[in-house]
Design an enzyme around this catalytic site. Structure first.
Site, PDB file in Angstrom:
ATOM      1  N   LYS A  18       0.834  -1.206   0.000  1.00  0.00           N
ATOM      2  CA  LYS A  18       0.000   0.000   0.000  1.00  0.00           C
ATOM      3  C   LYS A  18       0.868   1.255   0.000  1.00  0.00           C
ATOM      4  CE  LYS A  18      -1.706   1.778   3.993  1.00  0.00           C
ATOM      5  NZ  LYS A  18      -1.435   3.215   4.087  1.00  0.00           N
ATOM      6  N   ASN A  19       1.842   1.283   0.934  1.00  0.00           N
ATOM      7  CA  ASN A  19       2.614   2.519   1.108  1.00  0.00           C
ATOM      8  C   ASN A  19       3.521   2.822  -0.070  1.00  0.00           C
ATOM      9  OD1 ASN A  19       1.400   3.064   3.522  1.00  0.00           O
ATOM     10  ND2 ASN A  19       2.943   1.978   4.731  1.00  0.00           N
ATOM     11  N   ARG A  88      -4.265  10.602   4.156  1.00  0.00           N
ATOM     12  CA  ARG A  88      -3.152  11.540   4.255  1.00  0.00           C
ATOM     13  C   ARG A  88      -2.150  11.419   3.116  1.00  0.00           C
ATOM     14  NH1 ARG A  88      -1.910  14.273   8.583  1.00  0.00           N
ATOM     15  NH2 ARG A  88       0.197  14.342   7.801  1.00  0.00           N
ATOM     16  N   ASP A 112      -4.966  12.967  12.657  1.00  0.00           N
ATOM     17  CA  ASP A 112      -5.688  11.719  12.462  1.00  0.00           C
ATOM     18  C   ASP A 112      -5.533  10.863  13.707  1.00  0.00           C
ATOM     19  OD1 ASP A 112      -3.188  10.624  12.362  1.00  0.00           O
ATOM     20  OD2 ASP A 112      -3.238  10.157  10.250  1.00  0.00           O
ATOM     21  N   ASP A 300       4.504   0.704  11.815  1.00  0.00           N
ATOM     22  CA  ASP A 300       3.365  -0.072  11.322  1.00  0.00           C
ATOM     23  C   ASP A 300       3.362  -1.523  11.825  1.00  0.00           C
ATOM     24  OD1 ASP A 300       2.147   1.934   9.953  1.00  0.00           O
ATOM     25  OD2 ASP A 300       2.829   1.338   7.968  1.00  0.00           O
ATOM     26  N   ILE A 322       7.932   7.096  16.739  1.00  0.00           N
ATOM     27  CA  ILE A 322       7.558   7.833  15.517  1.00  0.00           C
ATOM     28  C   ILE A 322       6.289   8.658  15.754  1.00  0.00           C
ATOM     29  CG2 ILE A 322       7.123   7.637  13.033  1.00  0.00           C
ATOM     30  CD1 ILE A 322       9.841   6.484  13.816  1.00  0.00           C
TER      31      ILE A 322
HETATM   32  C1  UD1 Z   1       5.018   6.967   8.446  1.00  0.00           C
HETATM   33  C2  UD1 Z   1       6.078   5.935   8.731  1.00  0.00           C
HETATM   34  C3  UD1 Z   1       5.991   4.896   7.651  1.00  0.00           C
HETATM   35  C4  UD1 Z   1       4.567   4.325   7.677  1.00  0.00           C
HETATM   36  C5  UD1 Z   1       3.522   5.419   7.521  1.00  0.00           C
HETATM   37  C6  UD1 Z   1       2.098   4.916   7.667  1.00  0.00           C
HETATM   38  C7  UD1 Z   1       8.300   6.258   9.680  1.00  0.00           C
HETATM   39  C8  UD1 Z   1       9.543   7.041   9.713  1.00  0.00           C
HETATM   40  N1  UD1 Z   1       7.375   6.585   8.778  1.00  0.00           N
HETATM   41  O1  UD1 Z   1       5.272   7.545   7.185  1.00  0.00           O
HETATM   42  O2  UD1 Z   1       6.948   3.877   7.868  1.00  0.00           O
HETATM   43  O3  UD1 Z   1       4.417   3.400   6.666  1.00  0.00           O
HETATM   44  O4  UD1 Z   1       3.735   6.391   8.504  1.00  0.00           O
HETATM   45  O5  UD1 Z   1       1.843   4.419   8.912  1.00  0.00           O
HETATM   46  O6  UD1 Z   1       8.151   5.335  10.448  1.00  0.00           O
HETATM   47  N2  UD1 Z   1       6.988  14.715  10.558  1.00  0.00           N
HETATM   48  C9  UD1 Z   1       7.072  16.072  10.797  1.00  0.00           C
HETATM   49  N3  UD1 Z   1       6.958  16.926   9.749  1.00  0.00           N
HETATM   50  C10 UD1 Z   1       6.787  16.500   8.461  1.00  0.00           C
HETATM   51  C11 UD1 Z   1       6.690  15.123   8.214  1.00  0.00           C
HETATM   52  C12 UD1 Z   1       6.798  14.253   9.289  1.00  0.00           C
HETATM   53  O7  UD1 Z   1       7.243  16.492  11.928  1.00  0.00           O
HETATM   54  O8  UD1 Z   1       6.710  17.332   7.549  1.00  0.00           O
HETATM   55  C13 UD1 Z   1       7.115  13.763  11.677  1.00  0.00           C
HETATM   56  C14 UD1 Z   1       5.849  12.946  11.891  1.00  0.00           C
HETATM   57  O9  UD1 Z   1       4.944  13.605  12.747  1.00  0.00           O
HETATM   58  C15 UD1 Z   1       6.399  11.688  12.510  1.00  0.00           C
HETATM   59  C16 UD1 Z   1       7.734  11.502  11.778  1.00  0.00           C
HETATM   60  O10 UD1 Z   1       8.094  12.799  11.328  1.00  0.00           O
HETATM   61  O11 UD1 Z   1       6.649  11.847  13.872  1.00  0.00           O
HETATM   62  C17 UD1 Z   1       7.687  10.501  10.641  1.00  0.00           C
HETATM   63  O12 UD1 Z   1       6.788  10.924   9.688  1.00  0.00           O
HETATM   64  P1  UD1 Z   1       6.786  10.429   8.168  1.00  0.00           P
HETATM   65  O13 UD1 Z   1       7.840   9.396   7.944  1.00  0.00           O
HETATM   66  O14 UD1 Z   1       6.756  11.591   7.288  1.00  0.00           O
HETATM   67  O15 UD1 Z   1       5.371   9.780   8.113  1.00  0.00           O
HETATM   68  P2  UD1 Z   1       4.758   9.037   6.917  1.00  0.00           P
HETATM   69  O16 UD1 Z   1       5.354   9.431   5.622  1.00  0.00           O
HETATM   70  O17 UD1 Z   1       3.305   9.131   7.110  1.00  0.00           O
END
Ligand code: UD1
Length: 411
Positions: A18-19, A88, A112, A300, A322
């Site tokens: 999915k991701n 998202r 969320d 995850d 995370i």
């Molecule tokens: C994250 C997970 C990914 C998982 C997905 C869905 C990590 C590093 N990433 O990806 O493995 O498949 O959720 O569950 O484990 N953040 C900020 N500012 C930003 C972007 C992110 O502060 O602009 C912070 C987020 O709040 C979080 C961390 O960085 O604490 C990781 O976020 P990110 O990797 O961007 O999240 P996803 O891409 O959603």
């Protein structure tokens, strides 16, 4: 409805990730013409991404697990709130839109069930490449002339920000270097697709990714990698119910830390040319778990590990590094008889012999699937409400578990 299952057997085929699929679909925007993706799971999130692309004027058609994305020369570069708020990952269209069309309107995703999830790194990174953003009425309005390569140092190896930057930098002028980049397998998958489309991305899978901008990209045909989180779901099911199964197509090289933790718990894992064979021969025991960016233990995976640890011998300490808010499903597990105390980023899990079937609620995709697994290890019947969350990320979870000998019905 989930009934207790004693032992699972046989094999299950792991579908496309999915991701990865969602980001590859967004990347198709970078080229005019028909991009064909194979091994795309038939899940609600992919449907939402398809709807999002179609709302922009892109043609999307599914034939089994093949998805064809027909991007015209001009599109309407807008991602409306109705779709972004449902998923998202919609934010991943921002980079491609700004790079190819010089303009984008994307609704601000909001929080969320994981708590607050900012996108500041996506935006500051794109600003480094020359994009300008303004915020009004709940939308991000992005504008750019031709993007220019730059050095971007991420504060945290964000998966989403790394992906948006890789996509945008691919169609910019000059070189971009992303430092402290995310290293997840899905990043390497995106890099492989971009390079096939004519981009020049190197270093994916390391924390320094270099992108040499190109003027134009072309549509291609590409196959999505297998879903390591779906594989983790079935591993957890074997840990909870016992038995042995082949996880066909699972890629052990993408799941090294999870395999190590499962082995520490007492599971037997064998690498097979066809995938991963997992077996439970003894009672599992508690281990300590701490989520981290890849190659650390993925956030995850955590709900699946917590469920398995909740019925393992002894004490486990689980730390979420995370997403601070990602423990809501624990209240549901406690209703099912688990002995778990969560506070802040930590949870202490004391193993019990068995879950107790109950009515529970799925708060998100992975938590929902983890509750199904818990239900398979519970005496009596478990009913998982709001199971539509599970459909967002799993193609036929109930059917796949049933084929392995479980009794799971999707109402
Ligand atoms: C994250 C997970 C990914 C998982 C997905 C869905 C990590 C590093 N990433 O990806 O493995 O498949 O959720 O569950 O484990 N953040 C900020 N500012 C930003 C972007 C992110 O502060 O602009 C912070 C987020 O709040 C979080 C961390 O960085 O604490 C990781 O976020 P990110 O990797 O961007 O999240 P996803 O891409 O959603």
């Amino acid at each position: 409805m989930v009934y207790q299952s004693d032992s699972l057997s046989g094999e299950v085929t792991i579908g496309g990730a999915k991701n990865s699929a969602l980001k590859l679909m967004a990347a198709a925007l970078l080229a005019e013409g028909v991009t064909i993706l194979h091994n795309v799971p038939d899940i609600t999130d992919v449907t939402i991404m398809s709807e999002l692309l179609m709302a922009m004027g892109v043609g999307v058609a599914r034939f089994g697990n093949r998805v064809e994305i027909d991007v015209p020369a001009e599109i309407n570069p807008e991602a409306p709130y109705e779709l972004v708020s449902r998923m998202r990952a919609s934010i991943s269209v921002l980079g491609p839109l700004i790079a190819r069309f010089g303009i984008a309107t994307v609704a601000i995703p909001g929080g969320d069930d994981f708590g607050s999830r900012p996108i500041d790194m996506h935006l500051t990174g794109l600003e480094r490449l020359g994009a300008k953003f303004s915020y009004e009425h709940g939308n991000i309005y992005g504008k750019a002339g031709k993007l220019r390569g730059a050095e971007v140092l991420l504060e945290f190896p964000s998966v989403g920000a790394t992906e948006n930057l890789m996509m945008a930098a691919s169609l910019s002028v000059g070189n971009t270097v992303i430092d402290n980049a995310a290293r997840e397998p899905e990043i390497s998958d995106l890099s492989d697709l971009l390079n096939l489309m004519g981009a020049k991305v190197s270093g994916a899978g390391t924390s320094r990714i270099t992108i040499e901008g190109v003027e134009q990209m072309v549509p291609v045909e590409f196959t999505v990698i297998p879903d390591r989180v779906e594989a983790a779901t079935f591993m957890s099911a074997i840990a909870v119910c016992g038995g042995k199964a082949l996880l066909r197509n699972a890629r052990p090289e993408h799941m090294r830390m999870l395999i190590r933790k499962m082995e520490e718990m007492g599971m037997e894992i064998t690498l097979d040319p066809a995938g991963i064979v997992i077996e439970r021969n003894t009672t599992t025991k508690g281990v300590h778990v701490s989520t981290l960016p890849y190659p650390g233990l993925a956030t995850d995976y955590k709900p699946f590990l917590v469920v398995a640890l909740a019925v393992s011998e002894g004490l486990s300490m689980v730390t979420e590094n995370i997403f601070a808010g990602r423990f809501r499903y624990i209240d549901e597990l406690v209703r099912m008889g688990a002995d778990i105390r969560a506070e802040g980023r930590h949870a202490v899990v004391t193993g019990v012999s068995c879950f107790s079937g109950a009515k529970v609620r799925a708060h998100d995709i992975r938590a929902g699937a983890a509750l199904v697994v818990a239900g398979m290890g519970a005496d009596g019947v478990t009913e998982v409400y709001e199971a539509e969350h599970i459909d967002r990320g799993y193609e036929n979870l109930a059917g796949k578990l049933t084929a392995m000998g479980a009794q799971v019905e999707r109402a």
